[in-house]
Design a protein around this motif. Structure first.
Motif, PDB file in Angstrom:
ATOM      1  N   GLU A 147       0.849  -1.190   0.000  1.00  0.00           N
ATOM      2  CA  GLU A 147       0.000   0.000   0.000  1.00  0.00           C
ATOM      3  C   GLU A 147       0.883   1.238   0.000  1.00  0.00           C
ATOM      4  OE1 GLU A 147      -3.926  -1.558   2.475  1.00  0.00           O
ATOM      5  OE2 GLU A 147      -2.351  -0.453   3.541  1.00  0.00           O
ATOM      6  N   ASP A 157      -2.867   4.025  -3.230  1.00  0.00           N
ATOM      7  CA  ASP A 157      -2.812   2.950  -4.223  1.00  0.00           C
ATOM      8  C   ASP A 157      -2.377   1.653  -3.555  1.00  0.00           C
ATOM      9  OD1 ASP A 157      -3.028   1.686  -6.663  1.00  0.00           O
ATOM     10  OD2 ASP A 157      -1.201   2.553  -7.515  1.00  0.00           O
ATOM     11  N   THR A 158      -2.797   0.558  -4.147  1.00  0.00           N
ATOM     12  CA  THR A 158      -2.400  -0.771  -3.686  1.00  0.00           C
ATOM     13  C   THR A 158      -1.834  -1.521  -4.876  1.00  0.00           C
ATOM     14  OG1 THR A 158      -4.176  -0.783  -2.056  1.00  0.00           O
ATOM     15  CG2 THR A 158      -3.212  -2.904  -2.613  1.00  0.00           C
ATOM     16  N   VAL A 159      -0.646  -2.085  -4.697  1.00  0.00           N
ATOM     17  CA  VAL A 159       0.042  -2.789  -5.781  1.00  0.00           C
ATOM     18  C   VAL A 159       0.424  -4.183  -5.305  1.00  0.00           C
ATOM     19  CG1 VAL A 159       2.075  -2.761  -7.289  1.00  0.00           C
ATOM     20  CG2 VAL A 159       0.953  -0.611  -6.682  1.00  0.00           C
ATOM     21  N   ASN A 177       5.491  -0.530  -8.264  1.00  0.00           N
ATOM     22  CA  ASN A 177       5.368   0.786  -8.896  1.00  0.00           C
ATOM     23  C   ASN A 177       3.915   1.239  -8.901  1.00  0.00           C
ATOM     24  OD1 ASN A 177       8.159   0.876  -9.669  1.00  0.00           O
ATOM     25  ND2 ASN A 177       7.666  -0.560 -11.299  1.00  0.00           N
ATOM     26  N   SER A 178       3.707   2.491  -8.524  1.00  0.00           N
ATOM     27  CA  SER A 178       2.359   3.057  -8.512  1.00  0.00           C
ATOM     28  C   SER A 178       2.310   4.315  -9.350  1.00  0.00           C
ATOM     29  CB  SER A 178       1.936   3.379  -7.075  1.00  0.00           C
ATOM     30  OG  SER A 178       0.768   4.176  -7.086  1.00  0.00           O
ATOM     31  N   ARG A 179       1.364   4.373 -10.271  1.00  0.00           N
ATOM     32  CA  ARG A 179       1.142   5.593 -11.037  1.00  0.00           C
ATOM     33  C   ARG A 179       0.231   6.551 -10.256  1.00  0.00           C
ATOM     34  NH1 ARG A 179       3.112   5.707 -16.001  1.00  0.00           N
ATOM     35  NH2 ARG A 179       3.628   3.768 -17.052  1.00  0.00           N
ATOM     36  N   LYS A 180      -0.691   5.972  -9.502  1.00  0.00           N
ATOM     37  CA  LYS A 180      -1.647   6.810  -8.747  1.00  0.00           C
ATOM     38  C   LYS A 180      -0.947   7.634  -7.672  1.00  0.00           C
ATOM     39  CE  LYS A 180      -5.553   3.671  -9.321  1.00  0.00           C
ATOM     40  NZ  LYS A 180      -6.475   2.748  -8.617  1.00  0.00           N
TER      41      LYS A 180
END
Length: 196
Positions: A147, A157-159, A177-180
């Protein structure tokens, strides 16, 4: 005179083959080391056209000469990147499936840690380094849910990340990796981790 010359010629007959053998061994060793050195250099870069012709069959698919190499190299890199991306996605999907039935935080939260990676303001993703240490004596699959939370502990975001065949008693790294969460100061944390 002829009696004295005879023992000398015997000595000469004994010494000449011994010296010749020593010289031959030294020359062979020198040639072998030169060949090895040349081989190492050739594997890094082609020095002469003769070497490239000699290596045409093994190198031509990966290191062709001339303009086709410039066209083929990006295609090769793109296809490699595509295969790596497809494999990463396959492992991620497997991790999603494994976490689907997990209640609570999972059986491997203690095996996993995450830390934020430094990013530039222009980057479009926020990344976290996921470290998995397998304490068992067999390779294991790890499914990890990361998270990305802001300073107010709100989940942005959750990845999900999968680590396939994590070696026993070793630590391996993966990346979430998170774009959000891009452009926001976030803190990654392990939400779930399952070893199976």
């Amino acid at each position: 005179m002829s009696v004295k010359a005879h023992p000398l010629s015997r000595r000469a007959r004994v010494l000449v083959p011994a010296v010749a053998a020593a010289l031959l061994a030294a020359t062979t060793a020198a040639c072998d080391s030169d060949t090895t050195s040349e081989g190492t250099s050739d594997s890094v870069r082609t020095l002469t056209p003769e070497h490239s012709e000699h290596e045409e069959s093994p190198s031509s698919p990966s290191e062709p000469t001339g303009s086709p190499s410039q066209e083929q190299s990006p295609r090769t890199q793109q296809s490699f990147a595509a295969s790596v991306s497809a494999e990463t996605e396959r492992v991620r999907q497997e991790a999603v499936k494994r976490l689907d039935g997990v209640e609570g935080r999972g059986n491997a939260v203690a095996d996993v840690s995450v830390s934020g990676l430094p990013v530039a303001a222009s980057e479009e993703v926020r990344s976290a380094r996921v470290r998995v240490t397998n304490p068992t004596d067999e390779p294991a699959f790890y499914a990890v849910k990361v998270e990305f939370v802001d300073a107010e502990d709100k989940v942005l975001d959750t990845v999900v990340v999968g680590v396939e065949d994590a070696p026993p008693d070793r630590t391996v790294d993966a990346q979430a990796n998170s774009r959000k969460a891009a452009g926001v100061k976030t803190f990654p944390r392990v939400a779930q981790a399952e070893r199976g």
